[in-house]
Design a protein around this motif. Sequence first.
Motif, PDB file in Angstrom:
ATOM      1  N   GLY A 196       0.783  -1.228   0.000  1.00  0.00           N
ATOM      2  CA  GLY A 196       0.000   0.000   0.000  1.00  0.00           C
ATOM      3  C   GLY A 196       0.806   1.265   0.000  1.00  0.00           C
ATOM      4  N   GLU A 197       1.884   1.278  -0.737  1.00  0.00           N
ATOM      5  CA  GLU A 197       2.766   2.438  -0.760  1.00  0.00           C
ATOM      6  C   GLU A 197       2.033   3.698  -1.193  1.00  0.00           C
ATOM      7  OE1 GLU A 197       6.361   3.156  -3.615  1.00  0.00           O
ATOM      8  OE2 GLU A 197       7.045   1.953  -1.914  1.00  0.00           O
ATOM      9  N   ASP A 198       2.257   4.781  -0.442  1.00  0.00           N
ATOM     10  CA  ASP A 198       1.757   6.129  -0.736  1.00  0.00           C
ATOM     11  C   ASP A 198       0.263   6.299  -0.492  1.00  0.00           C
ATOM     12  OD1 ASP A 198       4.317   6.816  -1.397  1.00  0.00           O
ATOM     13  OD2 ASP A 198       4.007   6.724  -3.560  1.00  0.00           O
ATOM     14  N   LYS A 199      -0.376   5.387   0.215  1.00  0.00           N
ATOM     15  CA  LYS A 199      -1.774   5.548   0.594  1.00  0.00           C
ATOM     16  C   LYS A 199      -1.857   6.014   2.049  1.00  0.00           C
ATOM     17  CE  LYS A 199      -3.836   3.961  -3.177  1.00  0.00           C
ATOM     18  NZ  LYS A 199      -4.864   4.669  -3.955  1.00  0.00           N
ATOM     19  N   ILE A 200      -2.838   6.863   2.339  1.00  0.00           N
ATOM     20  CA  ILE A 200      -2.995   7.373   3.708  1.00  0.00           C
ATOM     21  C   ILE A 200      -3.806   6.429   4.578  1.00  0.00           C
ATOM     22  CG2 ILE A 200      -2.846   9.771   2.951  1.00  0.00           C
ATOM     23  CD1 ILE A 200      -5.969   9.814   3.458  1.00  0.00           C
ATOM     24  N   ASN A 201      -4.435   5.406   3.971  1.00  0.00           N
ATOM     25  CA  ASN A 201      -5.257   4.488   4.746  1.00  0.00           C
ATOM     26  C   ASN A 201      -4.952   3.057   4.336  1.00  0.00           C
ATOM     27  OD1 ASN A 201      -6.355   4.735   2.236  1.00  0.00           O
ATOM     28  ND2 ASN A 201      -8.385   5.338   2.911  1.00  0.00           N
ATOM     29  N   ASN A 202      -5.581   2.126   5.014  1.00  0.00           N
ATOM     30  CA  ASN A 202      -5.319   0.713   4.791  1.00  0.00           C
ATOM     31  C   ASN A 202      -6.173   0.224   3.626  1.00  0.00           C
ATOM     32  OD1 ASN A 202      -4.032  -1.701   5.338  1.00  0.00           O
ATOM     33  ND2 ASN A 202      -5.583  -2.385   6.788  1.00  0.00           N
ATOM     34  N   VAL A 203      -5.537   0.004   2.476  1.00  0.00           N
ATOM     35  CA  VAL A 203      -6.218  -0.431   1.264  1.00  0.00           C
ATOM     36  C   VAL A 203      -5.599  -1.741   0.801  1.00  0.00           C
ATOM     37  CG1 VAL A 203      -6.815   0.148  -1.114  1.00  0.00           C
ATOM     38  CG2 VAL A 203      -6.685   1.954   0.608  1.00  0.00           C
ATOM     39  N   VAL A 204      -6.436  -2.726   0.521  1.00  0.00           N
ATOM     40  CA  VAL A 204      -5.965  -4.032   0.054  1.00  0.00           C
ATOM     41  C   VAL A 204      -6.736  -4.389  -1.207  1.00  0.00           C
ATOM     42  CG1 VAL A 204      -5.236  -4.878   2.304  1.00  0.00           C
ATOM     43  CG2 VAL A 204      -7.618  -5.154   1.600  1.00  0.00           C
ATOM     44  N   ALA A 205      -6.228  -5.371  -1.946  1.00  0.00           N
ATOM     45  CA  ALA A 205      -6.883  -5.672  -3.216  1.00  0.00           C
ATOM     46  C   ALA A 205      -6.615  -7.097  -3.657  1.00  0.00           C
ATOM     47  CB  ALA A 205      -6.431  -4.697  -4.296  1.00  0.00           C
ATOM     48  N   VAL A 206      -7.458  -7.549  -4.583  1.00  0.00           N
ATOM     49  CA  VAL A 206      -7.273  -8.807  -5.293  1.00  0.00           C
ATOM     50  C   VAL A 206      -7.045  -8.451  -6.755  1.00  0.00           C
ATOM     51  CG1 VAL A 206      -8.253 -11.048  -5.859  1.00  0.00           C
ATOM     52  CG2 VAL A 206      -8.888  -9.933  -3.720  1.00  0.00           C
ATOM     53  N   THR A 207      -5.920  -8.889  -7.323  1.00  0.00           N
ATOM     54  CA  THR A 207      -5.621  -8.533  -8.707  1.00  0.00           C
ATOM     55  C   THR A 207      -6.206  -9.545  -9.674  1.00  0.00           C
ATOM     56  OG1 THR A 207      -3.564  -9.754  -8.733  1.00  0.00           O
ATOM     57  CG2 THR A 207      -3.468  -7.444  -8.033  1.00  0.00           C
ATOM     58  N   ARG A 208      -6.017  -9.244 -10.944  1.00  0.00           N
ATOM     59  CA  ARG A 208      -6.544 -10.090 -12.005  1.00  0.00           C
ATOM     60  C   ARG A 208      -6.020 -11.515 -11.925  1.00  0.00           C
ATOM     61  NH1 ARG A 208      -9.166 -10.092 -16.439  1.00  0.00           N
ATOM     62  NH2 ARG A 208      -8.554 -11.303 -18.272  1.00  0.00           N
TER      63      ARG A 208
END
Length: 794
Positions: free
Chosen positions: A57-69
């Motif tokens: 999560g580089e350069d994000k101010i909050n906790n963001v996660v994801a599932v990629t393609r």
Amino acid sequence: MPSISSVRRVSRAALLLACCAGALSTAAWAQEAAPTDENDSITVTGRRISQSSEAIGEDKINNVVAVTREALLSAPSGISGLKMLEQLPGFNVQTDGALGLYEFGNSVQTRAFNLDQIGFVVDGIPTGRSDAFGGSPVFRYVDNENLGVVEAAVGAGDVGLPSYSTLGPVVQYNSIKPQEEMGLFVSQSFGDFNMKRTFIRASTGQVGPFRAYVSRTKLDTDLWRGDGTVDREHWEGMLHADLGGDSWARFKFVSNKFNDFDSPSLSRSQYLTGTDVGGKSGRDRGYISVVPNTTPGFAPVPGGPAYSNANYAYTNTLAINVRDDKLYGGTVHAGIADGVWAEATAYYEDKGGYGVSPDTYANSLLQYQRQSAAGIALFAPKGTQYGLSTVGGDRYGLTSKLHWEIGAHTLEVGLWGEVDTYNRTQARYNTTDGSPASAPNLDELVYVRRDYQSQRNTTQAFLKDRVALLDDRLIFDLGVKALNIDYRYGGYRDFNDYYRAGATAGSWVSGWGPQQLRTSYSDGFLPMAGVLYKFDNQSQFFASYAENMALPKGLDDVFSVSLNSSPAGVPTPAPERSQNFEAGVRTNQGEFYASYAVYYTKFKNRIQSIGSILPGTTNVIETFYQNVGRVSAYGAEFSGTYKPRFLNGLAYFNLNATYNIAKFKDDIVTAATTYRTDGKYIPDSAKWIVNGGVTIEPASWLVGNISGKYTSRRWSTFDNSAGSSVKGFTVFSAYVDIGDGITLGPVKGVKARFNLDNIFDKDTLSYISPAVTGDGNFRPLSPRTFQFTISGEI
């Protein structure tokens, strides 16, 4: 398509994240995974594209996660849009079945929030409510083969994202762009319970300024418990046009036709003991398809017609869900100058469908006699009734945004407007001869219950500024949004609008008739603030604070209460309001990268869904909503990946862990009693969710993964009644992916994938429909399920 050698070089870095994704972590197609959103995405992925800077999560101010393609394409084919989220930290996802397709069997918990308090956005289009009736659940509008990334803000979403449902969490589903080369991609899957799924996507390639694709999915399967089938036909199309410079336009279309049979919810005693009328026990209990009118116990009620026994309500011919939904969207992105652009998205959704549930002769007779006495023209019940609920409506809106980079500032301002109209009817009809297996006779109305229309008019405006200082080492995000929702309700709400008890005991008179109700919710200052500090090129600190207001969930059900004492509506519930704070660190080192966040959230005026058995049925849950006051939650979320150098890339390890304490802060006070809920855990909220695993790549053409997920004990009641807890459990899944760009004649990119869900066939209760006290109702975890998929491209 990339070459085998180049794909392999990328995959060495990407496989670090595969353990977190569990069964979502093997690639089935090496197509470019370019999300339509122009912003970078923080990704927790499977093999082939991930970079550690994205993963933490580089350069994000909050906790963001994801599932990629790549992770999406490693999942069991046909997995639902909600099931995709289950391996992400912070998400407690429970679904009915390995694919999560049953719309009334999905629950999501994150921190203090559940499914109805999460915002969902598909390619910039808000999906509105997640209600199966009248809403727009996100899984109707996505197919994993067409997705580039699924990005989730666990606790405090961006102020610029359009949603009147979110109290913080927002999940974005971003599709792939049409590819530049003409081609045909085909995927065929087979699995347990006679599952067959075919996915075909045809791409035009670049034709002048245009690129486009159209895809069709056809899925057929039997229910995993009880008699019945699932039939899904899903179409998607996208046209992308290059308008010169940084400008582009996009049009998308989705059609989703879905027809499936219900399965019953179970009480704890039904799950643990005895058999149902079909002779099934435990998790295998389910509706039957044969009408055993000669079976002992199915004899008519004394004095009643042939099919008056309540057991006839346990047949799947009276447990059907049908949906036919379409979504159209158009986006124009205009590059105005260097660092300045504008974007607008217009959309239209057409919603339709119906549901069927049974009604016993005894319950129908009672309602028929009362409504007939009040002067309503009806037909006497012949046996088991055909309960029909129709749904329909449309939703249309426009989002717009202006982005301007000026010096140290990046400014964004935007506006969103939407109109959402919903119609619902609810009535009971005879079948031709009273048998649940016979065709409905819609000319013979037995009794009526509801016929109303509701409308939501929403306006949201936002302003955001990102300030970069100290050579971009110190970044501040400051934003504010204003939200206004006007809600209208008109029609017959419930029984008392049709008939009601008269002044004399046992008498029945005409009801109040159709009513018109209206309320609005508005807040002009909902702030968000965040800070990011870069210690060096490898480690960062982040923190954010956000406030949100949401339309009370289940508002149609709240306003569908009609009183015997007065035509007035029930008191208007206050809007749900939340405050979210989170802080954490992330680091990217040579052999590992990780992020760790702590959070505290609280909100008031919580509207809680409560399930109860619908009168006249045996196992059909009807949901109603009640205010339960304040809730608070605190905890921590960890996501980490370890790539031991000494293994030379052969194996990768990943761990996600969530610790969450979510409790009520008030007692529930009713006219009859006070329920002691202050300090009690909210239902279906797990204290611990831990998932992780290992992925191995012994060769470029072979990847294997095994992963496990532990969900700790949860409660099924608001007051945490004795005996109402659901014990913790662990589920293991695995996959094997064979092929790495294999070419067979004209077919390239041939791959084979084997998915195995619930390896050790864990038998436990998973989905919870909560009650205030006593015990809730449940759905069991699906058994071990195998699936095979082969895919290729021409």
